[in-house]
Design a protein around this motif. Sequence first.
Motif, PDB file in Angstrom:
ATOM      1  N   ASN B 262      42.207  36.962  34.467  1.00 38.84           N
ATOM      2  CA  ASN B 262      42.432  35.805  35.333  1.00 38.84           C
ATOM      3  C   ASN B 262      43.498  34.848  34.812  1.00 38.84           C
ATOM      4  O   ASN B 262      43.727  33.819  35.425  1.00 38.84           O
ATOM      5  N   SER B 263      44.095  35.180  33.665  1.00 39.27           N
ATOM      6  CA  SER B 263      45.019  34.190  33.114  1.00 39.27           C
ATOM      7  C   SER B 263      46.133  34.865  32.323  1.00 39.27           C
ATOM      8  O   SER B 263      46.123  36.091  32.125  1.00 39.27           O
ATOM      9  N   ASP B 264      47.080  34.046  31.876  1.00 37.02           N
ATOM     10  CA  ASP B 264      48.252  34.568  31.183  1.00 37.02           C
ATOM     11  C   ASP B 264      47.887  35.453  29.984  1.00 37.02           C
ATOM     12  O   ASP B 264      48.599  36.390  29.666  1.00 37.02           O
ATOM     13  N   GLY B 265      46.762  35.131  29.347  1.00 36.43           N
ATOM     14  CA  GLY B 265      46.337  35.905  28.182  1.00 36.43           C
ATOM     15  C   GLY B 265      45.877  37.313  28.520  1.00 36.43           C
ATOM     16  O   GLY B 265      45.603  38.116  27.621  1.00 36.43           O
ATOM     17  N   ASP B 266      45.778  37.623  29.812  1.00 33.27           N
ATOM     18  CA  ASP B 266      45.340  38.965  30.224  1.00 33.27           C
ATOM     19  C   ASP B 266      46.500  39.867  30.630  1.00 33.27           C
ATOM     20  O   ASP B 266      46.304  41.039  30.963  1.00 33.27           O
ATOM     21  N   ARG B 267      47.688  39.309  30.624  1.00 30.40           N
ATOM     22  CA  ARG B 267      48.839  40.038  31.139  1.00 30.40           C
ATOM     23  C   ARG B 267      49.067  41.387  30.436  1.00 30.40           C
ATOM     24  O   ARG B 267      49.213  42.421  31.084  1.00 30.40           O
ATOM     25  N   GLN B 268      49.069  41.360  29.095  1.00 30.89           N
ATOM     26  CA  GLN B 268      49.343  42.601  28.366  1.00 30.89           C
ATOM     27  C   GLN B 268      48.223  43.635  28.567  1.00 30.89           C
ATOM     28  O   GLN B 268      48.485  44.835  28.562  1.00 30.89           O
ATOM     29  N   MET B 269      47.010  43.181  28.738  1.00 36.62           N
ATOM     30  CA  MET B 269      45.913  44.125  29.019  1.00 36.62           C
ATOM     31  C   MET B 269      46.182  44.860  30.333  1.00 36.62           C
ATOM     32  O   MET B 269      45.959  46.074  30.440  1.00 36.62           O
ATOM     33  N   LEU B 270      46.673  44.134  31.323  1.00 41.68           N
ATOM     34  CA  LEU B 270      46.961  44.760  32.615  1.00 41.68           C
ATOM     35  C   LEU B 270      48.182  45.685  32.517  1.00 41.68           C
ATOM     36  O   LEU B 270      48.184  46.786  33.077  1.00 41.68           O
ATOM     37  N   GLU B 271      49.194  45.241  31.791  1.00 42.79           N
ATOM     38  CA  GLU B 271      50.374  46.097  31.589  1.00 42.79           C
ATOM     39  C   GLU B 271      49.980  47.402  30.894  1.00 42.79           C
ATOM     40  O   GLU B 271      50.389  48.492  31.288  1.00 42.79           O
ATOM     41  N   TRP B 272      49.189  47.264  29.844  1.00 45.07           N
ATOM     42  CA  TRP B 272      48.772  48.421  29.047  1.00 45.07           C
ATOM     43  C   TRP B 272      47.941  49.385  29.899  1.00 45.07           C
ATOM     44  O   TRP B 272      48.085  50.609  29.815  1.00 45.07           O
ATOM     45  N   THR B 273      47.096  48.829  30.737  1.00 46.47           N
ATOM     46  CA  THR B 273      46.264  49.645  31.626  1.00 46.47           C
ATOM     47  C   THR B 273      47.141  50.382  32.627  1.00 46.47           C
ATOM     48  O   THR B 273      46.998  51.592  32.839  1.00 46.47           O
ATOM     49  N   GLN B 274      48.060  49.650  33.232  1.00 46.05           N
ATOM     50  CA  GLN B 274      48.911  50.246  34.268  1.00 46.05           C
ATOM     51  C   GLN B 274      49.806  51.361  33.732  1.00 46.05           C
ATOM     52  O   GLN B 274      50.165  52.279  34.475  1.00 46.05           O
ATOM     53  N   ALA B 275      50.168  51.289  32.456  1.00 44.61           N
ATOM     54  CA  ALA B 275      51.116  52.257  31.889  1.00 44.61           C
ATOM     55  C   ALA B 275      50.517  53.653  31.731  1.00 44.61           C
ATOM     56  O   ALA B 275      51.222  54.593  31.348  1.00 44.61           O
ATOM     57  N   GLY B 276      49.227  53.800  32.009  1.00 43.60           N
ATOM     58  CA  GLY B 276      48.625  55.137  31.931  1.00 43.60           C
ATOM     59  C   GLY B 276      48.866  55.947  33.194  1.00 43.60           C
ATOM     60  O   GLY B 276      49.369  55.426  34.196  1.00 43.60           O
ATOM     61  N   ASP B 277      48.504  57.221  33.136  1.00 37.12           N
ATOM     62  CA  ASP B 277      48.673  58.098  34.304  1.00 37.12           C
ATOM     63  C   ASP B 277      47.473  57.996  35.248  1.00 37.12           C
ATOM     64  O   ASP B 277      46.395  57.601  34.852  1.00 37.12           O
ATOM     65  N   GLY B 278      47.692  58.424  36.483  1.00 38.69           N
ATOM     66  CA  GLY B 278      46.570  58.588  37.413  1.00 38.69           C
ATOM     67  C   GLY B 278      46.130  57.304  38.088  1.00 38.69           C
ATOM     68  O   GLY B 278      46.874  56.328  38.155  1.00 38.69           O
ATOM     69  N   GLY B 279      44.899  57.306  38.596  1.00 37.42           N
ATOM     70  CA  GLY B 279      44.362  56.161  39.320  1.00 37.42           C
ATOM     71  C   GLY B 279      44.229  54.942  38.430  1.00 37.42           C
ATOM     72  O   GLY B 279      43.690  55.030  37.324  1.00 37.42           O
ATOM     73  N   ARG B 280      44.722  53.828  38.903  1.00 44.76           N
ATOM     74  CA  ARG B 280      44.731  52.586  38.117  1.00 44.76           C
ATOM     75  C   ARG B 280      44.285  51.434  38.989  1.00 44.76           C
ATOM     76  O   ARG B 280      44.546  51.439  40.204  1.00 44.76           O
ATOM     77  N   LEU B 281      43.668  50.440  38.379  1.00 44.96           N
ATOM     78  CA  LEU B 281      43.296  49.230  39.114  1.00 44.96           C
ATOM     79  C   LEU B 281      43.480  48.029  38.200  1.00 44.96           C
ATOM     80  O   LEU B 281      42.859  47.940  37.140  1.00 44.96           O
ATOM     81  N   MET B 282      44.365  47.120  38.610  1.00 39.75           N
ATOM     82  CA  MET B 282      44.605  45.901  37.851  1.00 39.75           C
ATOM     83  C   MET B 282      44.336  44.715  38.775  1.00 39.75           C
ATOM     84  O   MET B 282      44.937  44.629  39.845  1.00 39.75           O
ATOM     85  N   MET B 283      43.429  43.824  38.361  1.00 42.24           N
ATOM     86  CA  MET B 283      43.066  42.703  39.229  1.00 42.24           C
ATOM     87  C   MET B 283      43.017  41.397  38.438  1.00 42.24           C
ATOM     88  O   MET B 283      42.668  41.379  37.268  1.00 42.24           O
ATOM     89  N   LEU B 284      43.365  40.319  39.142  1.00 39.78           N
ATOM     90  CA  LEU B 284      43.332  38.984  38.534  1.00 39.78           C
ATOM     91  C   LEU B 284      42.550  38.040  39.430  1.00 39.78           C
ATOM     92  O   LEU B 284      42.852  37.928  40.621  1.00 39.78           O
ATOM     93  N   VAL B 285      41.552  37.371  38.867  1.00 41.87           N
ATOM     94  CA  VAL B 285      40.796  36.379  39.627  1.00 41.87           C
ATOM     95  C   VAL B 285      41.616  35.094  39.705  1.00 41.87           C
ATOM     96  O   VAL B 285      42.049  34.570  38.672  1.00 41.87           O
ATOM     97  N   HIS B 286      41.826  34.606  40.917  1.00 39.13           N
ATOM     98  CA  HIS B 286      42.544  33.344  41.098  1.00 39.13           C
ATOM     99  C   HIS B 286      41.537  32.272  41.498  1.00 39.13           C
ATOM    100  O   HIS B 286      40.843  32.404  42.498  1.00 39.13           O
ATOM    101  N   HIS B 287      41.498  31.219  40.696  1.00 37.49           N
ATOM    102  CA  HIS B 287      40.513  30.151  40.925  1.00 37.49           C
ATOM    103  C   HIS B 287      41.055  29.163  41.949  1.00 37.49           C
ATOM    104  O   HIS B 287      41.679  28.175  41.593  1.00 37.49           O
ATOM    105  N   ASP B 288      40.799  29.450  43.219  1.00 39.09           N
ATOM    106  CA  ASP B 288      41.341  28.624  44.302  1.00 39.09           C
ATOM    107  C   ASP B 288      40.206  28.026  45.129  1.00 39.09           C
ATOM    108  O   ASP B 288      40.340  27.813  46.327  1.00 39.09           O
ATOM    109  N   ASP B 289      39.091  27.780  44.473  1.00 35.73           N
ATOM    110  CA  ASP B 289      37.894  27.359  45.199  1.00 35.73           C
ATOM    111  C   ASP B 289      37.258  26.140  44.535  1.00 35.73           C
ATOM    112  O   ASP B 289      36.243  26.236  43.836  1.00 35.73           O
ATOM    113  N   ALA B 290      37.874  24.975  44.788  1.00 31.42           N
ATOM    114  CA  ALA B 290      37.392  23.733  44.158  1.00 31.42           C
ATOM    115  C   ALA B 290      35.996  23.372  44.649  1.00 31.42           C
ATOM    116  O   ALA B 290      35.225  22.703  43.956  1.00 31.42           O
ATOM    117  N   MET B 291      35.664  23.814  45.848  1.00 31.46           N
ATOM    118  CA  MET B 291      34.374  23.501  46.436  1.00 31.46           C
ATOM    119  C   MET B 291      33.245  24.182  45.674  1.00 31.46           C
ATOM    120  O   MET B 291      32.324  23.539  45.188  1.00 31.46           O
TER     121      MET B 291
END
Lengths: 340, 340
Positions: B262-291
């Motif tokens: 969900n944050s800048d500190g997760d960027r390399q984890m997502l890059e590293w995950t994506q660099a593999g072969d086959g089915g991949r899923l990279m997701m980031l939670v965006h905190h847009d819900d003040a309510m």
Amino acid sequence: MKITRRDLIKASAATAVWGTFARVTAGFGDSLPSWNEGASKKAILAFVKDTTEKSSSKYVEPKDRVATFDQDGTLWTEHPLYTQAMFALDRLGKMAPQHPEWKETEPFKSVLTGDREAMGKFGEKDWMEIVAVTHAGMGTEEFLALVRPWITTAKAPRFDRLYTDLVYLPMLEVMRYLREKDYRTYIVTGGGQEFVRVYSDPTYGVAPEQVIGSSIVTKYDNSSGKPVLMREPKPFFIDDGPGKAIGINMFIGKRPCAAFGNSDGDRQMLEWTQAGDGGRLMMLVHHDDAMREYAYGPGGGLPDTQVGRFSDELFAAANKNGWIVISMKDDWKRVYSFER
Amino acid sequence: MKITRRDLIKASAATAVWGTFARVTAGFGDSLPSWNEGASKKAILAFVKDTTEKSSSKYVEPKDRVATFDQDGTLWTEHPLYTQAMFALDRLGKMAPQHPEWKETEPFKSVLTGDREAMGKFGEKDWMEIVAVTHAGMGTEEFLALVRPWITTAKAPRFDRLYTDLVYLPMLEVMRYLREKDYRTYIVTGGGQEFVRVYSDPTYGVAPEQVIGSSIVTKYDNSSGKPVLMREPKPFFIDDGPGKAIGINMFIGKRPCAAFGNSDGDRQMLEWTQAGDGGRLMMLVHHDDAMREYAYGPGGGLPDTQVGRFSDELFAAANKNGWIVISMKDDWKRVYSFER
């Protein structure tokens, strides 16, 4: 316990549900067929019974069943030199043509001229220099790609066998037996974590994530757009001696119920294991079988060595703490699976 | 897909074997009931289908099914301050009577006087000093014994709920669903590894050995005859940013197929995950819900923050790389399990 074919047929006829029958007869088999009867085998069987039978006061929940195994000298042969050191030396030889300066520089010179006496005196600094040039300066995947073909082809001179053939059949049986009883079996090695992970699954049935070992610093590099973990010539974690207790806590976060080692570097792992509550098993393989494998100590009055040293102090600690010393000569019916 | 009670009864009557029936009907259930229909939910379902159905070209063997989850801001609420920081501040308050000198010394003074503005400007050095006095100078078991009663009683002020109640129900569903499909779910957190391990199993269903986090140096001490791992006021491993890729390689030795942050500190984890072969899923939670929770970025035009910063650069990287940004507001039907 003896069961005849006739008994089996009678039993099967009397048993409507085959699954139940299979479960019952499984109890008749010997889970440790390569072990001679004796205190060592008895201790393993008693430990498993104590920690996995619900009625036992020492019962351990499956999620907490953890057993740790040193590798070199505990799961496979470490003499005359650790397998990973053989890999490093082989690789040094292959790299030498590109490094003419090594002919005049130690520790490379001694390796390239095959000066075994000088190599026998190599200290940590010498080995670190050898590791630096053979194990670092490349990405993790490049390193694995060097280890894979080597470990599947290189042979141990004395036996003319793959190094992975020199695993101890009795220890494989212990690992398999523990896993059948819902133990997770971890390798906790002073050797390189990435190196061992290449062959741990096919060789021992231990998944890479259950290999804890020494490691060097890696650095994330995404400058090419395809991220690489570059291996740097700098130690990060030394998984030996006190490092084994630290590594176990860091990687598993649970205390092992059982620990198997063979040398002074395993002492703290056994201490750490023993300090927990409930059923415990601490064992040390003693290499007292020059005929089938090697004999070294100096503990037990055997020749001294720097490779997998089992000191008199370790022997004394084993006696004092009730750790069981496995005599390779007396306790193991077979050492290797290729023996007949 | 809708199935009525009448359909169920008809189906069960037609099905002789209940086991088969249960397996068939399981397919009708929604594994992600707290997710609204949309691109995020669709991506998760497609990824699981792609990597777990044998006929798929992106099929992944069960042993290689690894998914990694950041914790703070990805699995539970991190605002106004990381839970572990709240623990440290609470503990500082409890320790203060024994440290009168803290009244005049920063960063302690600002904490004890409740100077939120000063605390908001704390840098790494300030936090390291706070960690040093609150998290170190004791054995690992002593530390766990401090965390355990705190995490089971301390409450997050805004919600007047246990911190462990502030886990995101939709993410628990993703973890559970992945585990049902033989994925191993790892937490990969910048937070303290030992801290998170205390509650990871009851809170997330993640065993301690599947928690990778930051750690401080520990030292083996057997001087009392009962070995202790002493926690030293010195960082050992920072599991953040590039450290997440390094930690994943070190602890698992396998590349994740899916990664959630969900944050800048997760960027390399997502890059590293994506660099593999086959089915991949990279997701980031965006905190847009003040309510229902909080709204921060600055990515997406939301207020800036130093706690779980989701920068414009991360947003751009997500767009460029096809990482899916989860809108808490739009994608999550429910945020917490205590909502009605």
